[in-house]
Design an enzyme around this catalytic site. Structure first.
Site, PDB file in Angstrom:
ATOM      1  N   HIS A  41      35.693  77.663 126.896  1.00 60.96           N
ATOM      2  CA  HIS A  41      36.250  77.512 125.556  1.00 60.96           C
ATOM      3  C   HIS A  41      37.744  77.798 125.655  1.00 60.96           C
ATOM      4  CE1 HIS A  41      36.804  77.927 121.216  1.00 60.96           C
ATOM      5  NE2 HIS A  41      37.481  79.037 121.466  1.00 60.96           N
ATOM      6  N   CYS A 115      36.427  71.809 121.712  1.00 56.33           N
ATOM      7  CA  CYS A 115      37.592  72.674 121.519  1.00 56.33           C
ATOM      8  C   CYS A 115      38.729  72.325 122.478  1.00 56.33           C
ATOM      9  CB  CYS A 115      37.191  74.136 121.697  1.00 56.33           C
ATOM     10  SG  CYS A 115      36.494  74.501 123.336  1.00 56.33           S
TER      11      CYS A 115
END
Length: 248
Positions: A41, A115
């Site tokens: 992430h 993301c």
């Protein structure tokens, strides 16, 4: 000029310690060991103490912020300074508002719109280099594999359709030859030899579902014609059998 900082986390929000440990192990091998990537992430920090990223939600924007390095869902790994931007704080906020409208949470896709893709676009707007390739390599590879699989499936479907169509045409053509070659009382030609194949042989090569739904050809071969073909076959082969006996 202000630093644009990329914060990277190991994705450990599965709810299963076993799965989280597996992801950590994958990242250790593929990123730390051989440097090709992992499951991560990412978030971007600029002008202030917060980092900005993107995630799934059923309603509203998927763009969100939290204190830098403190996202509670993941395990913090490292930071990378991507470069510096000359954009003011107000301009950065304007860009974030625009992206908040363009990136609704329901549009999240693990392979095509995650993301890391959001951070790439954010960095492009800020005028700094995009994320290092290893950050999103697994998603990019998965997306390419999915596209390839989709294209392959389409090509196979097209090929199957073309094969079935060709089979139908060949079936009508060859069956038509057999039908036209039958000796009828109205058109007898003792010098004309019928083709040496049986309609049933070609029928067996085509699945029942691939046969034409309507056709002028006979579904069951004419047994008299078959017997005539077999008889002529035997007569034609008799000289060969005699020659073979003489040579033995």
């Amino acid at each position: 000029m202000t630093d644009v900082v990329l914060h990277i986390y190991d994705v450990t929000n599965s709810g299963s310690d076993k799965t989280n440990n597996t992801i950590m192990h994958i990242n250790k091998i593929f990123k730390d060991g051989i440097g090709i990537g992992g499951i991560f992430h990412s978030a971007v920090q600029v002008h202030g103490d917060d980092e900005w990223s993107f995630g799934f939600c059923e309603q509203g924007t998927g763009v969100f912020s939290c204190p830098a390095t403190k996202n509670p869902m993941y395990t913090y790994r490292e930071k990378i300074v991507l470069g510096q931007t000359s954009l003011s704080n107000s301009k950065v906020n304007q860009i974030l508002r625009e992206l908040s409208r363009e990136w609704p949470g329901e549009s999240y896709d693990l392979l095509a719109r995650n993301c890391n893709h959001f951070c790439d676009e954010l960095c492009e707007r800020f005028g700094v280099p995009k994320l290092p390739g290893w950050v999103n390599r697994f998603a990019n590879a998965g997306d390419a594999a999915a596209e390839l699989a989709g294209n392959t499936a389409y090509r196979l479907k097209q090929a199957k359709t073309e094969i079935v169509s060709a089979s139908k045409v060949a079936y009508r053509f060859l069956s038509g030859i057999a039908t036209n070659s039958q000796v009828s009382p109205d058109n007898q030609n003792p010098n004309k030899t019928p083709p040496r194949f049986q309609v049933s042989w070609f029928k067996n090569m085509i699945a029942a579902g691939n046969k034409p739904s309507s056709s002028s050809v006979l579904e069951v071969p004419n047994q008299d014609v078959i017997r005539q073909q077999q008889q002529r076959q035997g007569e034609d082969d008799e000289p060969l059998r005699q020659n073979a006996r003489r040579g033995s």
